[in-house]
Design an enzyme around this catalytic site. Structure first.
Site: not given
Ligand SMILES: *Cc1c(COP(=O)(O)O)cnc(C)c1O
Length: 377
Positions: A40, A138, A259, A312
């Site tokens: 992802k 979630r 800054y 920046m």
């Molecule tokens: C992002 C995610 C993972 C991978 O998690 P890591 O901690 O990066 O290994 C696995 N399962 C779900 C549902 C996730 O959202």
């Protein structure tokens, strides 16, 4: 992000050989379970196409993305991979999932009903997984919906590809939540005895065989990050980043830097102004103000602390104690053999995941140790 050299110099290098070694090492740990890969967010910021092709070549066949759009992009790179979409089914897009052969990880009764209706309308079961919430709060079905889910899929003779859940605290090895979630997950699996199961992220994979089930879902460990807190990280580093020095100046005790004029020099100081700032993911949390520890960069293998606020596009670092002749145009290490993604994460009070996914600024990304037959353009 451009992949070519820039006039400025510097940039990000992603070691695809290290990604291959990491995935294979995790695949070994997972034993009889299938080892998927979570790619992802543009493969944690490292480049979806090059990374996922590399992982496919290493042997990965199951991939997880967050959004259906990421799924479409991954499908273009990997025509034969099995692709799960962790966001679930986005309403009114079932036909798009199906057209690209993407599997939603269904997470609510609304999503399940919409998917089953879609399948009934076209008289064909399109594959999907089911995500149960075992305490994360979630996405995911509530545990008390399990019986209802079972009835719905039995009525339509739908066979889910997989039952899933996700750990909240697997990065903290002694946290009781992990075992509790595993127990609740087993309760769900009793209702679906013939369906493959998947629970573990990187940390869960590394924590115990008990969490492997049929498939493990590592992300961060594949990309070299620390999955388990308080333990040495066994994974190979994957990313290097270097940027040039723009200017070197001798500043006097009592002067301020940056800054807000918040950092006052307590000694005569040689400063290097380097070409990186928060727009490149070098977050303001790395600022070095007063006695407060900020971030560090490395020059000739020696550490140089950030002084003053990160701006920046530029950052001042203290090179007074760095040995050797240093001049504008020299490259400094932001990430590499001296400073790892976990070091930067700790210094900016975040996690390596956020460090990686934030490095999306102006710098070109190159790939090294590219597996044979893989194009990374
Ligand atoms: C992002 C995610 C993972 C991978 O998690 P890591 O901690 O990066 O290994 C696995 N399962 C779900 C549902 C996730 O959202």
């Amino acid at each position: 992000m451009a992949t070519n050299q820039t006039i400025l110099g510097g940039g990000i290098t992603v070691d695809l050989g290290a990604i291959t070694r990491n995935w294979k090492a995790l695949d070994k740990v997972s034993g009889g379970a299938l080892t998927a890969a979570v790619v992802k967010a543009d493969a944690y910021g490292l480049g979806l196409e090059a990374v996922s092709r590399t992982l496919y070549k290493a042997g990965a066949r199951f991939f997880f993305v967050a959004t259906p759009d990421e799924g479409v992009a991954l499908r273009a790179a990997l025509p034969r991979a099995h692709i799960f979409v962790l966001d679930g089914l986005v309403p009114r897009t079932a036909a798009d999932y199906s057209a690209h052969n993407l599997m939603p990880v269904l997470a609510s009764m609304g999503q399940l009903t919409e998917w089953l209706d879609f399948c009934l309308n076209r008289s064909q079961a399109a594959p999907a997984a089911l995500h149960f919430d075992t305490g994360f709060n979630r996405v995911g079905f509530r545990l008390k919906e399990a019986e209802l889910v079972k009835r719905e899929i039995e009525q339509t003779r739908f066979e889910p590809q997989m039952i899933m859940s996700h750990f909240a605290c697997a990065d903290q090895p002694s946290h009781e939540m992990t075992r509790k979630q595993n127990g609740l997950f087993q309760g769900i699996l009793n209702l679906f005895p013939d369906t493959p199961a998947s629970l573990a992220n990187s940390a869960g994979l590394m924590a115990s065989k008990d969490y492997h089930y049929h498939m493990v879902r590592p992300g961060i460990a594949v990309f070299g990050g620390r999955a388990v807190n308080g333990r040495a990280n066994p994974m190979a580093p994957v990313i290097r980043m270097e940027v040039p020095i723009l200017q070197i100046k001798e500043a006097r005790i009592g002067e301020t830097v940056g800054y807000g004029a918040l950092h006052r020099l307590v000694r005569n100081t040689r400063l290097a102004i380097i070409a990186i700032g928060y727009a490149d993911g070098f977050t303001r949390a790395l600022s070095g103000i007063g006695g407060q520890m900020g971030g560090k960069v490395a020059i000739n293998g020696a550490l140089a602390p950030v002084l003053g606020r990160v701006s920046m596009d530029m950052t001042a670092v203290d090179i007074t104690d760095v040995p050797g002749f240093i001049q504008p145009g020299d490259l400094v290490e932001i990430l590499g053999s001296t400073i790892g993604i976990d070091d930067v994460a700790d210094a900016s009070r975040t996690i390596s995941y956020e460090v990686l996914t934030s490095l999306n600024g102006r710098f070109p990304r190159r790939y090294e140790n590219v597996p044979d037959g893989i194009s990374v353009e």
